[in-house]
Design a protein around this motif. Structure first.
Motif, PDB file in Angstrom:
ATOM      1  N   SER A 172       0.852  -0.956   0.118  1.00 57.42           N
ATOM      2  CA  SER A 172       0.014  -0.093   0.140  1.00 57.42           C
ATOM      3  C   SER A 172       0.954   1.348  -0.018  1.00 57.42           C
ATOM      4  CB  SER A 172      -0.962  -0.084   1.281  1.00 57.42           C
ATOM      5  OG  SER A 172      -1.551  -1.062   1.502  1.00 57.42           O
ATOM      6  N   LEU A 173       0.522   2.117  -0.908  1.00 59.96           N
ATOM      7  CA  LEU A 173       1.353   3.488  -0.997  1.00 59.96           C
ATOM      8  C   LEU A 173       0.255   4.427  -0.807  1.00 59.96           C
ATOM      9  CD1 LEU A 173       3.863   2.551  -3.648  1.00 59.96           C
ATOM     10  CD2 LEU A 173       4.142   2.698  -1.170  1.00 59.96           C
ATOM     11  N   ASP A 174       0.569   5.496   0.021  1.00 57.86           N
ATOM     12  CA  ASP A 174      -0.222   6.808  -0.085  1.00 57.86           C
ATOM     13  C   ASP A 174       0.144   7.445  -1.405  1.00 57.86           C
ATOM     14  OD1 ASP A 174      -0.470   9.771  -0.037  1.00 57.86           O
ATOM     15  OD2 ASP A 174      -1.058   9.500   2.304  1.00 57.86           O
ATOM     16  N   PRO A 175      -1.073   7.817  -2.155  1.00 57.88           N
ATOM     17  CA  PRO A 175      -0.951   8.332  -3.753  1.00 57.88           C
ATOM     18  C   PRO A 175       0.048   9.575  -3.456  1.00 57.88           C
ATOM     19  CG  PRO A 175      -3.236   8.261  -3.028  1.00 57.88           C
ATOM     20  CD  PRO A 175      -2.360   7.463  -2.060  1.00 57.88           C
ATOM     21  N   VAL A 176      -0.067  10.470  -2.490  1.00 55.06           N
ATOM     22  CA  VAL A 176       0.523  11.766  -2.554  1.00 55.06           C
ATOM     23  C   VAL A 176       1.918  11.654  -2.173  1.00 55.06           C
ATOM     24  CG1 VAL A 176       0.525  13.803  -1.486  1.00 55.06           C
ATOM     25  CG2 VAL A 176      -1.730  12.820  -1.911  1.00 55.06           C
ATOM     26  N   THR A 177       2.451  10.767  -1.202  1.00 52.55           N
ATOM     27  CA  THR A 177       3.856  10.493  -0.552  1.00 52.55           C
ATOM     28  C   THR A 177       4.489   9.554  -1.228  1.00 52.55           C
ATOM     29  OG1 THR A 177       3.158   9.375   1.361  1.00 52.55           O
ATOM     30  CG2 THR A 177       2.893  11.783   1.498  1.00 52.55           C
ATOM     31  N   GLY A 178       3.912   8.607  -1.682  1.00 52.56           N
ATOM     32  CA  GLY A 178       4.534   7.405  -2.172  1.00 52.56           C
ATOM     33  C   GLY A 178       5.174   6.474  -1.088  1.00 52.56           C
ATOM     34  N   GLU A 179       4.751   6.853   0.163  1.00 50.60           N
ATOM     35  CA  GLU A 179       5.200   5.957   1.305  1.00 50.60           C
ATOM     36  C   GLU A 179       4.022   5.050   1.734  1.00 50.60           C
ATOM     37  OE1 GLU A 179       8.262   6.080   2.324  1.00 50.60           O
ATOM     38  OE2 GLU A 179       8.742   7.448   0.800  1.00 50.60           O
ATOM     39  N   LEU A 180       4.314   4.338   2.753  1.00 47.33           N
ATOM     40  CA  LEU A 180       3.097   3.584   3.399  1.00 47.33           C
ATOM     41  C   LEU A 180       2.264   4.538   4.006  1.00 47.33           C
ATOM     42  CD1 LEU A 180       5.352   0.775   5.069  1.00 47.33           C
ATOM     43  CD2 LEU A 180       3.661   0.404   3.126  1.00 47.33           C
ATOM     44  N   PRO A 181       1.065   4.402   4.050  1.00 51.94           N
ATOM     45  CA  PRO A 181      -0.070   5.199   4.149  1.00 51.94           C
ATOM     46  C   PRO A 181       0.232   5.198   5.934  1.00 51.94           C
ATOM     47  CG  PRO A 181      -0.996   3.829   2.896  1.00 51.94           C
ATOM     48  CD  PRO A 181       0.435   3.260   3.294  1.00 51.94           C
ATOM     49  N   GLU A 182      -0.148   6.468   6.405  1.00 47.28           N
ATOM     50  CA  GLU A 182       0.122   6.742   8.093  1.00 47.28           C
ATOM     51  C   GLU A 182      -1.140   6.095   8.710  1.00 47.28           C
ATOM     52  OE1 GLU A 182       1.178  10.639   9.539  1.00 47.28           O
ATOM     53  OE2 GLU A 182       2.815  10.933   7.872  1.00 47.28           O
ATOM     54  N   ASP A 183      -2.117   6.183   8.020  1.00 43.85           N
ATOM     55  CA  ASP A 183      -3.404   5.603   8.502  1.00 43.85           C
ATOM     56  C   ASP A 183      -3.432   4.078   8.264  1.00 43.85           C
ATOM     57  OD1 ASP A 183      -6.088   4.827   9.288  1.00 43.85           O
ATOM     58  OD2 ASP A 183      -6.976   6.163   7.904  1.00 43.85           O
ATOM     59  N   VAL A 184      -3.324   3.353   9.478  1.00 45.39           N
ATOM     60  CA  VAL A 184      -3.030   1.836   9.260  1.00 45.39           C
ATOM     61  C   VAL A 184      -4.706   1.421   8.632  1.00 45.39           C
ATOM     62  CG1 VAL A 184      -1.230   1.529  11.012  1.00 45.39           C
ATOM     63  CG2 VAL A 184      -3.729   1.362  11.531  1.00 45.39           C
ATOM     64  N   LEU A 185      -5.511   2.033   9.040  1.00 46.81           N
ATOM     65  CA  LEU A 185      -6.790   1.460   8.293  1.00 46.81           C
ATOM     66  C   LEU A 185      -7.291   1.853   6.943  1.00 46.81           C
ATOM     67  CD1 LEU A 185      -9.186   2.649  11.342  1.00 46.81           C
ATOM     68  CD2 LEU A 185      -8.103   0.335  11.050  1.00 46.81           C
ATOM     69  N   ALA A 186      -6.199   2.460   6.324  1.00 44.40           N
ATOM     70  CA  ALA A 186      -6.248   2.778   4.893  1.00 44.40           C
ATOM     71  C   ALA A 186      -5.337   2.071   3.796  1.00 44.40           C
ATOM     72  CB  ALA A 186      -5.671   4.111   4.626  1.00 44.40           C
ATOM     73  N   ASP A 187      -5.293   0.655   4.549  1.00 40.70           N
ATOM     74  CA  ASP A 187      -4.608  -0.127   3.646  1.00 40.70           C
ATOM     75  C   ASP A 187      -5.257  -1.234   2.876  1.00 40.70           C
ATOM     76  OD1 ASP A 187      -2.120   0.944   4.679  1.00 40.70           O
ATOM     77  OD2 ASP A 187      -2.435  -0.301   6.585  1.00 40.70           O
ATOM     78  N   PHE A 188      -4.821  -1.982   1.918  1.00 44.68           N
ATOM     79  CA  PHE A 188      -5.193  -2.641   0.800  1.00 44.68           C
ATOM     80  C   PHE A 188      -6.041  -3.739   1.100  1.00 44.68           C
ATOM     81  CE2 PHE A 188      -1.744  -5.228   0.383  1.00 44.68           C
ATOM     82  CZ  PHE A 188      -2.078  -6.249  -0.153  1.00 44.68           C
ATOM     83  N   LEU A 189      -5.660  -4.531   2.007  1.00 40.02           N
ATOM     84  CA  LEU A 189      -6.347  -5.838   2.344  1.00 40.02           C
ATOM     85  C   LEU A 189      -6.763  -6.146   3.890  1.00 40.02           C
ATOM     86  CD1 LEU A 189      -6.553  -8.669   0.768  1.00 40.02           C
ATOM     87  CD2 LEU A 189      -4.502  -9.493   2.156  1.00 40.02           C
ATOM     88  N   PRO A 190      -8.185  -5.633   3.816  1.00 35.35           N
ATOM     89  CA  PRO A 190      -8.633  -5.794   5.117  1.00 35.35           C
ATOM     90  C   PRO A 190      -8.841  -7.184   5.696  1.00 35.35           C
ATOM     91  CG  PRO A 190     -10.513  -5.660   3.470  1.00 35.35           C
ATOM     92  CD  PRO A 190      -8.951  -5.548   2.706  1.00 35.35           C
ATOM     93  N   PRO A 191      -9.245  -7.299   7.102  1.00 29.99           N
ATOM     94  CA  PRO A 191      -9.581  -8.486   7.488  1.00 29.99           C
ATOM     95  C   PRO A 191     -10.651  -9.263   6.808  1.00 29.99           C
ATOM     96  CG  PRO A 191      -9.007  -7.062   9.492  1.00 29.99           C
ATOM     97  CD  PRO A 191      -9.344  -6.227   8.134  1.00 29.99           C
ATOM     98  N   GLU A 192     -10.411 -10.634   6.687  1.00 27.39           N
ATOM     99  CA  GLU A 192     -11.402 -11.172   5.713  1.00 27.39           C
ATOM    100  C   GLU A 192     -12.766 -11.150   6.258  1.00 27.39           C
ATOM    101  OE1 GLU A 192     -13.738 -13.264   3.281  1.00 27.39           O
ATOM    102  OE2 GLU A 192     -11.820 -12.376   2.750  1.00 27.39           O
ATOM    103  N   ASP A 193     -13.754 -10.697   5.655  1.00 27.76           N
ATOM    104  CA  ASP A 193     -15.262 -10.563   6.073  1.00 27.76           C
ATOM    105  C   ASP A 193     -16.299 -11.701   5.795  1.00 27.76           C
ATOM    106  OD1 ASP A 193     -15.391 -10.095   3.217  1.00 27.76           O
ATOM    107  OD2 ASP A 193     -16.225  -8.239   3.708  1.00 27.76           O
ATOM    108  N   GLY A 194     -15.774 -12.594   5.171  1.00 29.79           N
ATOM    109  CA  GLY A 194     -16.549 -13.845   4.806  1.00 29.79           C
ATOM    110  C   GLY A 194     -17.085 -13.560   3.142  1.00 29.79           C
TER     111      GLY A 194
END
Length: 142
Positions: A88-110
């Motif tokens: 996951s990359l912040d589209p502005v900074t190109g770094e890992l997002p500071e918001d840990v909830l803004a990442d690409f693979l959430p916990p599996e929801d069924g």
């Protein structure tokens, strides 16, 4: 003979946050012809970017839930080591997002939102004896 592999990964439903990074290491069996690998489908959640299909290695990036997901495949045909990185990359900074909830693979929801896979094909070496065992080992790290 051509073999088809699919390596599945999942952020467990009990995980406290989405995954920022996923690393897949595949150590291919010595009975495979390393020069014949061909990447197939890559998927996470409902995204199936096809930019890497047909290649031996490469990189692509797709937007997903407000983050850029960088997908890189590195392959060494000398030793049969394949390495996938989902990041996951912040589209502005190109770094890992500071918001840990803004990442690409959430916990599996069924419903598959926390699941993904990579796939490829590869041929066995010519003239292998009948009943030759082909083993595949692919550790996955979050």
């Amino acid at each position: 003979m051509e073999l088809h592999y699919t390596i599945y990964f999942e952020n467990k439903s009990t995980a406290s946050t989405p995954a920022q990074e996923v690393f897949i290491h595949d150590y291919l069996d010595g009975n495979l012809d390393y020069s014949t690998i061909t990447l197939k489908e890559v998927c996470f959640g409902d995204k199936v970017p096809d930019d890497l299909a047909g290649l031996k290695q490469g990189q692509t990036s797709v937007m997903h839930k407000g983050v850029a997901v960088d997908i890189t495949v590195e392959y060494n045909p000398e030793n049969g080591f394949a390495f996938w990185t989902f990041r996951s990359l912040d589209p502005v900074t190109g770094e890992l997002p500071e918001d840990v909830l803004a990442d690409f693979l959430p916990p599996e929801d069924g419903k598959g939102s926390g699941q993904g896979y990579v796939s490829f094909s590869i041929k066995t070496k010519a003239d292998l004896p009948t009943s030759t065992i082909i083993r595949n080992k692919a550790p996955i790290y979050f």
